[in-house]
Design a protein around this motif. Structure first.
Motif, mmCIF file in Angstrom:
data_model
loop_
_atom_site.group_PDB
_atom_site.id
_atom_site.type_symbol
_atom_site.label_atom_id
_atom_site.label_comp_id
_atom_site.label_asym_id
_atom_site.label_seq_id
_atom_site.Cartn_x
_atom_site.Cartn_y
_atom_site.Cartn_z
ATOM 1 N N THR A 141 13.646 1.897 4.857
ATOM 2 C CA THR A 141 13.235 1.393 6.167
ATOM 3 C C THR A 141 12.160 2.334 6.683
ATOM 4 O O THR A 141 12.441 3.509 6.948
ATOM 5 N N CYS A 142 10.926 1.831 6.785
ATOM 6 C CA CYS A 142 9.806 2.649 7.252
ATOM 7 C C CYS A 142 9.001 1.879 8.286
ATOM 8 O O CYS A 142 9.021 0.648 8.314
ATOM 9 N N SER A 143 8.292 2.621 9.101
ATOM 10 C CA SER A 143 7.427 2.008 10.101
ATOM 11 C C SER A 143 6.139 2.817 10.195
ATOM 12 O O SER A 143 6.028 3.905 9.629
ATOM 13 N N LEU A 162 3.448 7.262 7.990
ATOM 14 C CA LEU A 162 4.695 6.507 7.941
ATOM 15 C C LEU A 162 5.812 7.332 8.554
ATOM 16 O O LEU A 162 5.815 8.554 8.452
ATOM 17 N N ALA A 163 6.767 6.657 9.128
ATOM 18 C CA ALA A 163 8.024 7.266 9.555
ATOM 19 C C ALA A 163 9.119 6.494 8.836
ATOM 20 O O ALA A 163 9.360 5.333 9.144
ATOM 21 N N LYS A 202 0.816 -1.208 0.000
ATOM 22 C CA LYS A 202 0.000 0.000 0.000
ATOM 23 C C LYS A 202 0.857 1.269 0.000
ATOM 24 O O LYS A 202 0.346 2.364 0.205
ATOM 25 N N VAL A 203 2.145 1.099 -0.206
ATOM 26 C CA VAL A 203 3.072 2.226 -0.300
ATOM 27 C C VAL A 203 3.680 2.200 -1.695
ATOM 28 O O VAL A 203 4.343 1.240 -2.071
ATOM 29 N N ASP A 204 3.384 3.233 -2.487
ATOM 30 C CA ASP A 204 3.947 3.322 -3.834
ATOM 31 C C ASP A 204 5.299 4.024 -3.769
ATOM 32 O O ASP A 204 5.408 5.122 -3.217
ATOM 33 N N LEU A 205 6.305 3.375 -4.341
ATOM 34 C CA LEU A 205 7.646 3.953 -4.395
ATOM 35 C C LEU A 205 8.033 4.189 -5.848
ATOM 36 O O LEU A 205 7.801 3.329 -6.703
ATOM 37 N N ASN A 240 1.975 7.315 0.378
ATOM 38 C CA ASN A 240 1.396 6.538 1.476
ATOM 39 C C ASN A 240 -0.108 6.333 1.273
ATOM 40 O O ASN A 240 -0.885 7.266 1.380
ATOM 41 N N LYS A 241 -0.508 5.085 1.017
ATOM 42 C CA LYS A 241 -1.926 4.742 0.874
ATOM 43 C C LYS A 241 -2.442 3.976 2.096
ATOM 44 O O LYS A 241 -3.519 3.382 2.042
#
Length: 148
Positions: A129-131, A80-81, A53-56, A74-75
């Motif tokens: 790296t995301c959370s 996000l962090a 659900k995160v387009d990069l 961010n979908k």
């Protein structure tokens, strides 16, 4: 009483008073400790399903072949962090960039960042790296700023 014994008695009295004060302060401190386990939200690494659900998007601007540009869309239902990015080069070397402060991407929005020193024809792969934050007991990312 000798001078030495008076000093020892005074030292014991001070130690008892200090110990009592420290115990009193410590027990009070634990009641409001922000690092305790009673936080309603926790920051967790994204799962495989959440990454979908995160387009990069990554690429280089025209005329700029050493500055890798990354766009994060961010979908998810929560923010996000992103902590950093690792770029692997074809030569086997790596380029690391930590985001300080973290790159915050609100739900439904996009953010862009650039990583200097990544030559266009030499990049092999990259990883972010995301959370996100999850309420205790929930499986879905949520926004701690919008507490019910």
């Amino acid at each position: 009483m000798t001078q030495h014994r008076k000093y020892q008695a005074l030292e014991r009295a001070i130690n008892v008073a200090l110990t009592a004060a420290v115990c009193a302060c410590t027990s009070t401190a634990w009641a409001w400790n922000p690092l305790g386990d009673n936080k309603p939200y926790r920051e967790v690494a994204l799962s495989g399903t959440e990454w979908k659900k995160v387009d990069l998007k990554a690429g280089w601007a025209a005329g700029q072949d050493t500055e890798l540009l990354i766009e994060i869309n961010n979908k998810l239902t929560g923010p996000l962090a992103c902590h950093g990015v690792l770029v692997k080069m074809q030569s086997g070397t790596e380029v690391n960039k930590a985001f300080s402060p973290y790159l915050y991407v609100a739900p439904g929005t996009s953010k862009q960042t650039g990583i200097h020193g990544v030559k266009k024809a030499q990049m092999k792969d990259y990883a972010l790296t995301c959370s996100c934050w999850k309420k205790n007991g929930d499986t879905q990312c949520s926004d701690p700023q919008k507490q019910p």
